[in-house]
Design a protein around this motif. Structure first.
Motif, PDB file in Angstrom:
ATOM      1  N   LEU A 107      28.636 -60.821  -7.392  1.00 18.46           N
ATOM      2  CA  LEU A 107      29.786 -61.721  -7.494  1.00 18.46           C
ATOM      3  C   LEU A 107      30.770 -61.223  -8.543  1.00 18.46           C
ATOM      4  O   LEU A 107      31.986 -61.192  -8.295  1.00 18.46           O
ATOM      5  N   ILE A 108      30.266 -60.817  -9.705  1.00 21.88           N
ATOM      6  CA  ILE A 108      31.149 -60.340 -10.764  1.00 21.88           C
ATOM      7  C   ILE A 108      31.917 -59.110 -10.305  1.00 21.88           C
ATOM      8  O   ILE A 108      33.140 -59.010 -10.478  1.00 21.88           O
ATOM      9  N   ASP A 109      31.211 -58.158  -9.706  1.00 19.62           N
ATOM     10  CA  ASP A 109      31.834 -56.886  -9.336  1.00 19.62           C
ATOM     11  C   ASP A 109      32.876 -57.031  -8.244  1.00 19.62           C
ATOM     12  O   ASP A 109      33.759 -56.167  -8.111  1.00 19.62           O
ATOM     13  N   ARG A 110      32.805 -58.066  -7.448  1.00 20.34           N
ATOM     14  CA  ARG A 110      33.782 -58.276  -6.366  1.00 20.34           C
ATOM     15  C   ARG A 110      35.056 -58.952  -6.863  1.00 20.34           C
ATOM     16  O   ARG A 110      35.979 -59.189  -6.068  1.00 20.34           O
ATOM     17  N   HIS A 111      35.107 -59.288  -8.133  1.00 15.41           N
ATOM     18  CA  HIS A 111      36.281 -59.945  -8.697  1.00 15.41           C
ATOM     19  C   HIS A 111      36.647 -59.274 -10.016  1.00 15.41           C
ATOM     20  O   HIS A 111      35.822 -58.628 -10.644  1.00 15.41           O
ATOM     21  N   TYR A 112      37.901 -59.459 -10.417  1.00 14.41           N
ATOM     22  CA  TYR A 112      38.335 -58.856 -11.674  1.00 14.41           C
ATOM     23  C   TYR A 112      39.324 -59.765 -12.405  1.00 14.41           C
ATOM     24  O   TYR A 112      38.994 -60.353 -13.424  1.00 14.41           O
TER      25      TYR A 112
END
Length: 204
Positions: A107-112
């Motif tokens: 989840l973290i890696d798919r958003h910035y």
């Protein structure tokens, strides 16, 4: 000049949009008990409007793609708008093998930008460490996202024995005190960062 009546009235701030991210997606997980307990700590607070992001209800594949399929975009649509709209986050995470769940990293890696210049608090659980080793690793990850992690956490050591069959904490004083500290700090940082971004967008 008389200044005694010149003080402007304080205008209440709008509640902070808080996303509670429930990280575990394992079958038989204990996370719902802790999520319900934490939500009960928020029930009397008017400074937060809470939305739950339960990763067990989101089916994101582990492989990342710059051009996600329609199915992946549909799953992201369940979470991305919530993260984008959030003023603050609480991540409820277990500790798996001295770290945090792959579902959360995904989840973290798919958003910035959704994480940037927003505060992140942690509620953790596990064995002897109470999930704190997972939290320490998450601090490094969220620093890369330009998020602000809070020092104080809520942690549960061997949580199964701390709650009864109805999900009530058997000895709640310390945990409730920790939750209040966390939420008070989250409110301060949430308002401070939201107000700052209203004057100067982050990165400007």
């Amino acid at each position: 000049m008389d200044l005694t009546n010149s003080t402007q009235p304080v205008v209440p701030s709008a509640p902070l949009s808080l996303a509670l991210v429930v990280a575990s997606d394992r079958e038989g997980r204990f996370a719902p008990v802790l999520a319900d307990w934490f939500l009960s700590r928020l029930a009397g607070r008017e400074d937060f409007a809470v939305t739950v992001v339960d990763l067990a209800a989101v089916d994101l594949p582990t492989s990342l793609s710059y051009d996600p399929s329609p199915a992946v975009r549909a799953e992201l649509a369940k979470v991305t708008p919530v993260l984008e709209a959030a003023d603050a986050f609480v991540v409820l995470t277990p500790e798996y093998n001295h770290s945090f769940p792959a579902s959360l990293k995904n989840l973290i890696d798919r958003h910035y930008t959704e994480w940037q210049a927003k505060p992140v608090g942690f509620v953790s659980y596990g064995g002897l460490s109470g999930g704190l080793r997972a939290v320490e690793q998450l601090r490094q990850v969220f620093a890369e996202m330009h998020a602000v992690t809070l020092r104080d956490t809520v942690s549960f050591h061997h949580p199964h024995g701390q709650f009864d069959e109805d999900g009530r904490h058997r000895d709640p004083a310390a945990a409730e005190g920790a939750a209040k500290t966390l939420l008070d700090q989250l409110a301060w940082w949430g308002h401070a960062l939201r107000d700052a971004k209203s004057v100067r967008p982050y990165g400007a």
